[in-house]
Enzyme design. Sequence first.
Site, PDB file in Angstrom:
ATOM      1  N   MET A   1       0.667  -1.175  -0.193  1.00 47.30           N
ATOM      2  CA  MET A   1      -0.289   0.234   0.149  1.00 47.30           C
ATOM      3  C   MET A   1       0.973   1.092  -0.074  1.00 47.30           C
ATOM      4  O   MET A   1       1.470   1.872   1.178  1.00 47.30           O
ATOM      5  CB  MET A   1      -0.838  -0.029   1.198  1.00 47.30           C
ATOM      6  CG  MET A   1      -2.405  -1.248   0.599  1.00 47.30           C
ATOM      7  SD  MET A   1      -3.230  -0.298   2.214  1.00 47.30           S
ATOM      8  CE  MET A   1      -3.677   0.263   2.444  1.00 47.30           C
ATOM      9  N   PRO A   2       1.199   1.381  -1.418  1.00 50.30           N
ATOM     10  CA  PRO A   2       1.916   3.013  -0.744  1.00 50.30           C
ATOM     11  C   PRO A   2       1.544   4.224  -0.549  1.00 50.30           C
ATOM     12  O   PRO A   2       0.376   4.161  -1.220  1.00 50.30           O
ATOM     13  CB  PRO A   2       2.298   3.044  -2.483  1.00 50.30           C
ATOM     14  CG  PRO A   2       1.735   1.876  -3.047  1.00 50.30           C
ATOM     15  CD  PRO A   2       1.039   1.080  -2.354  1.00 50.30           C
ATOM     16  N   TYR A   3       2.229   5.094   0.269  1.00 46.71           N
ATOM     17  CA  TYR A   3       1.637   6.417   0.622  1.00 46.71           C
ATOM     18  C   TYR A   3       2.028   7.125  -0.267  1.00 46.71           C
ATOM     19  O   TYR A   3       3.598   7.315  -0.445  1.00 46.71           O
ATOM     20  CB  TYR A   3       1.245   6.461   1.861  1.00 46.71           C
ATOM     21  CG  TYR A   3       0.376   5.368   2.339  1.00 46.71           C
ATOM     22  CD1 TYR A   3       0.474   4.594   2.975  1.00 46.71           C
ATOM     23  CD2 TYR A   3      -0.544   6.062   3.057  1.00 46.71           C
ATOM     24  CE1 TYR A   3      -0.298   3.271   3.400  1.00 46.71           C
ATOM     25  CE2 TYR A   3      -1.828   5.133   4.026  1.00 46.71           C
ATOM     26  CZ  TYR A   3      -1.680   3.882   4.031  1.00 46.71           C
ATOM     27  OH  TYR A   3      -2.561   3.123   3.943  1.00 46.71           O
TER      28      TYR A   3
ATOM     29  N   VAL B   1      -2.913   5.647  -1.585  1.00 42.45           N
ATOM     30  CA  VAL B   1      -2.866   6.610  -0.985  1.00 42.45           C
ATOM     31  C   VAL B   1      -2.236   8.059  -1.334  1.00 42.45           C
ATOM     32  O   VAL B   1      -1.051   8.037  -1.365  1.00 42.45           O
ATOM     33  CB  VAL B   1      -3.076   6.161   0.247  1.00 42.45           C
ATOM     34  CG1 VAL B   1      -3.581   7.465   1.790  1.00 42.45           C
ATOM     35  CG2 VAL B   1      -3.681   4.968   0.219  1.00 42.45           C
TER      36      VAL B   1
END
Length: 88
Positions: free
Chosen positions: A29-31, A68
């Site tokens: 999940m890259p932010y 995100v």
Amino acid sequence: MPFHPLCFAPLHFGLKYKYIQIKRERKNMPYVTVQMLEGRTDDQKKALIAKVTDAVVETTGAKKEKVVVFVEDIDKRYYGVGGKRLID
């Protein structure tokens, strides 16, 4: 100004280069946090979020729904270069 190639990616918006920091969390999940000077319209921010998301998906293989993106406006009163604020 050198940046670690896995932590920062340059983006070009008109006359200035901006840098985004990509943080990889568990479960792919890259932010992404984009910090830029205030003054962009909501439509510009919407387009920016879409393009940053697409770039992260293309380069990391993450699923689009897992990316995100945070957009932070920086007040020009609180940003300085060469010892002077941009508004001075």
